[in-house]
Design a protein around this motif. Structure first.
Motif, short mmCIF file in Angstrom:
data_model
loop_
_atom_site.label_atom_id
_atom_site.label_comp_id
_atom_site.label_asym_id
_atom_site.label_seq_id
_atom_site.Cartn_x
_atom_site.Cartn_y
_atom_site.Cartn_z
N ASN A 224 0.96 -0.95 0.38
CA ASN A 224 -0.09 0.02 -0.56
C ASN A 224 1.07 1.13 0.60
N ASN A 225 1.53 1.35 0.81
CA ASN A 225 2.86 2.58 0.65
C ASN A 225 3.26 2.91 -0.80
N GLU A 226 4.34 1.57 -1.42
CA GLU A 226 4.27 1.68 -2.32
C GLU A 226 3.77 2.16 -3.43
N LEU A 227 2.19 1.58 -3.47
CA LEU A 227 1.28 2.33 -4.12
C LEU A 227 1.32 3.60 -4.14
N VAL A 228 1.08 4.14 -3.26
CA VAL A 228 1.07 6.02 -2.22
C VAL A 228 2.04 6.58 -2.79
N GLU A 229 2.81 5.95 -2.78
CA GLU A 229 4.32 6.74 -2.73
C GLU A 229 4.19 6.82 -5.15
N TYR A 230 3.84 5.71 -4.93
CA TYR A 230 4.24 5.58 -6.92
C TYR A 230 3.45 6.20 -7.24
N ALA A 231 1.79 6.78 -6.67
CA ALA A 231 0.99 7.71 -7.15
C ALA A 231 1.75 8.80 -6.82
N ASN A 232 2.36 9.56 -5.36
CA ASN A 232 3.23 10.80 -5.23
C ASN A 232 3.57 10.54 -5.83
N SER A 233 5.14 10.01 -6.12
CA SER A 233 5.82 10.54 -7.49
C SER A 233 5.15 10.87 -9.01
N LYS A 234 4.18 9.79 -9.09
CA LYS A 234 3.67 10.02 -10.52
C LYS A 234 3.20 11.52 -11.01
N GLN A 235 2.72 12.09 -9.56
CA GLN A 235 1.70 13.33 -9.36
C GLN A 235 2.72 13.99 -9.28
N ILE A 236 4.24 14.06 -8.04
CA ILE A 236 4.71 14.97 -8.39
C ILE A 236 5.52 15.31 -10.00
N PHE A 237 5.57 14.23 -10.35
CA PHE A 237 6.59 13.57 -11.93
C PHE A 237 5.43 14.88 -13.01
N ILE A 238 3.93 15.02 -13.23
CA ILE A 238 3.54 15.69 -13.71
C ILE A 238 3.36 16.98 -13.45
N ASP A 239 4.05 17.12 -11.87
CA ASP A 239 3.60 19.10 -11.52
C ASP A 239 4.65 19.52 -12.20
N ASN A 240 5.99 18.78 -11.99
CA ASN A 240 7.36 19.04 -12.07
C ASN A 240 6.99 19.72 -13.53
N LEU A 241 6.84 17.86 -14.69
CA LEU A 241 6.72 18.55 -15.97
C LEU A 241 5.72 19.89 -16.06
N SER A 242 4.91 19.81 -15.89
CA SER A 242 3.49 20.52 -16.07
C SER A 242 4.99 22.46 -16.20
N HIS A 243 5.20 22.84 -14.57
CA HIS A 243 6.54 23.60 -14.85
C HIS A 243 6.95 24.04 -15.66
N GLU A 244 8.12 22.69 -15.70
CA GLU A 244 9.05 23.14 -16.78
C GLU A 244 8.85 23.30 -18.09
N MET A 245 7.40 22.62 -18.71
CA MET A 245 7.40 23.12 -19.51
C MET A 245 7.02 24.72 -19.89
N ASN A 246 6.39 24.89 -18.59
CA ASN A 246 5.20 26.36 -18.51
C ASN A 246 6.24 26.97 -18.82
N THR A 247 7.98 27.14 -18.52
CA THR A 247 8.24 28.46 -18.13
C THR A 247 9.05 28.22 -19.67
N PRO A 248 9.35 27.85 -20.46
CA PRO A 248 10.39 28.62 -21.66
C PRO A 248 9.13 28.37 -23.09
N LEU A 249 7.88 28.00 -22.85
CA LEU A 249 6.74 28.34 -23.53
C LEU A 249 6.02 29.19 -22.86
N THR A 250 6.56 30.16 -21.63
CA THR A 250 5.20 31.18 -21.35
C THR A 250 7.01 32.12 -22.34
N SER A 251 8.10 32.11 -21.73
CA SER A 251 8.79 32.77 -22.50
C SER A 251 9.30 32.80 -24.19
N ILE A 252 8.72 32.32 -24.79
CA ILE A 252 8.75 31.72 -26.52
C ILE A 252 7.34 32.84 -26.95
N GLN A 253 6.14 32.54 -25.89
CA GLN A 253 5.20 33.04 -26.02
C GLN A 253 5.67 35.04 -26.17
#
Ligand code: ADP
Length: 450
Positions: A224-253
């Protein structure tokens, strides 16, 4: 029906049945023995009367019987003397007509047990000669009373025994079902997501079951902890990815809008176009790295013996000048001839580690690359004299998008993906990435190949 009740009844019902059967057998045997004793006693008395009669002439038979009858009456034995007709009868209970003399054979004692008006009698008859019979009768109510008394005693003993057995059965049923009750309680806890289960273990079936149950709950908690950890890391990954993509895209725009609206000269246009190009490159770089992270799962890569001299020559070509220009020194010490793996990926890993060391180190420091064999394993180490990494950060820096010094890292074009790629590449090679560091003293990043 509850198990404890089943055990309770399972002990009590057979016990009561067995006790009753034993009692019935004992009472009947005892009664039969008593009856037989009475029967034999009556026959002995009859024999004695017979002897007396045989010693005298038939004509004195009645007188002899009369003489004896007083003595026998005191023993509660009454005599009926038959000589063609009933000549003598001192029995008040037996009607001589009841006696069927035709049943009585010579030299035989005919004994009957009769119930007359709720009184029990033992009646024995013997034939003296052709037409002479002697009958003796004795009231044996005492024997039947004894049986009654024995029955009452047995009922009393069975009742007391049953109370004791019921108490013992109750204790046994409760003792046996207690672990199950506890297990039921813990199961309910488990079903509500509480994994804090600690059943008493032992060597009997319940103890072993408890052990398995404890292990199961621990395993479930881990999963259960592994699943929770996995779900959390997935969420962190998606949050970070959207943040990292957003910065250069905002600059380009932003730069694109600026170029559209403002009246810019050629030099300014070129400057902004360069920014747009750099940010585009950053997105492309990030895309390539992310692709590499998923490469592990999706692609078979080709392994071969890589010549390490060639690898380090290439690395020296790429970094030596840049490092020297930054006021640092690169020292490569290679004792390995080959490593079995994917050349591009291994060069990428070592390059990542050197790039990181370069980014964090100050002027007049050294970056050392050591490649060596130890205990049948091959190692490539990148040692720097940079700021070092705290223990807490060591645990996190291999997570995608994690950066310790965010400003510096971003300035150097890093998206926090380098070390997670290194870790993945090492896993793809069946090896691992080992990080050792001390704040203020520097870090050692080791690639271990099996
Ligand atoms: P990036 O591509 O941004 O450098 P990495 O995954 O390679 O990302 O590194 C993650 C973070 O770990 C970096 O941002 C940096 O802060 C820290 N780091 C990496 N290597 C070192 C090192 N040799 N010494 C100190 N910190 C380091």
């Amino acid at each position: 029906m509850k198990l404890s009740l089943k055990i309770f009844l399972g002990i009590c019902i057979p016990s009561i049945i067995v006790a009753m059967i034993i009692s019935i057998i004992v009472i009947n045997r005892n009664h039969e023995t008593n009856i037989e004793a009475e029967r034999q006693n009556l026959i002995q008395n009859l024999k004695s009367i017979e002897r007396n009669l045989n010693n005298v002439d038939e004509s004195y038979g009645k007188q002899i019987i009369q003489l004896m009858s007083n003595n026998y009456s005191s023993k509660n034995i009454h005599i009926i003397y038959y000589y063609d007709t009933v000549e003598y009868n001192n029995s008040e209970s037996i009607n001589p007509n009841m006696i069927d003399y035709s049943n009585v054979q010579n030299s035989e004692y005919y004994v009957e047990i009769k119930n007359i008006d709720n009184n029990h009698f033992s009646i024995a008859t013997s034939k003296l000669d052709n037409n002479r019979y002697v009958t003796v009768e004795k009231n044996i109510n005492e024997v039947f009373d004894k049986r009654k008394e024995l029955i009452y005693n047995c009922i009393y003993i069975i009742a007391i025994s049953m109370i004791i057995i019921a108490i013992i059965a109750y204790i046994i049923s409760k003792t046996l079902t207690r672990p199950l009750e506890r297990m039921k309680k813990e199961m309910t806890k488990l079903s509500k997501g509480d994994y804090n289960i600690n059943l008493k273990e032992g060597h009997d079936e319940f103890g072993r079951l408890a052990k398995n149950f404890n292990n199961m709950s621990k395993e479930l908690e881990k999963r259960n902890n592994e699943l929770v950890e996995y779900a959390n890391s997935k969420q962190i990954f998606i949050d970070n990815l959207s943040h990292e993509m957003n910065t250069p895209l905002t600059s380009i725009q932003g730069y694109a809008e600026l170029m559209q609206k403002a009246n810019l000269n050629e030099e300014q246009k070129q400057k902004y176009l360069k920014y747009i190009q750099d940010e585009g490159k950053r997105i492309q770089d990030m895309y390539k790295k992310l692709l590499l992270l998923s490469y592990k799962k999706n692609t078979d890569f080709e392994k071969k013996d890589i010549e390490m001299n060639k690898v380090f020559a290439e690395i020296e070509d790429t970094f030596k000048e840049r490092i020297n220009n930054a006021g640092m020194e690169l020292i490569i010490n290679n004792q390995l001839s080959t490593i079995y793996g994917d050349e591009t990926l291994i060069i990428m890993s070592i390059s990542n580690l050197i790039k990181n060391a370069m980014n964090v180190s100050d002027k007049n420091t050294k970056i050392m690359v050591n490649a060596f064999n130890m205990n049948n394993k091959k190692y490539v180490q990148v040692v720097d004299q940079g700021p070092g990494i705290s223990e807490e950060n060591i645990k996190k820096i291999t997570e995608p998008f994690y950066r310790v010094d965010k400003v510096r890292s971003r300035k150097n074009g890093g998206a926090g993906l380098g070390l997670s790629i290194c870790k993945s590449i090492m896993e793809m090679h069946g090896g691992k990435l080992i990080i050792e560091s001390e704040i203020g003293k520097g870090s050692i990043f080791t690639l271990e190949f099996n």
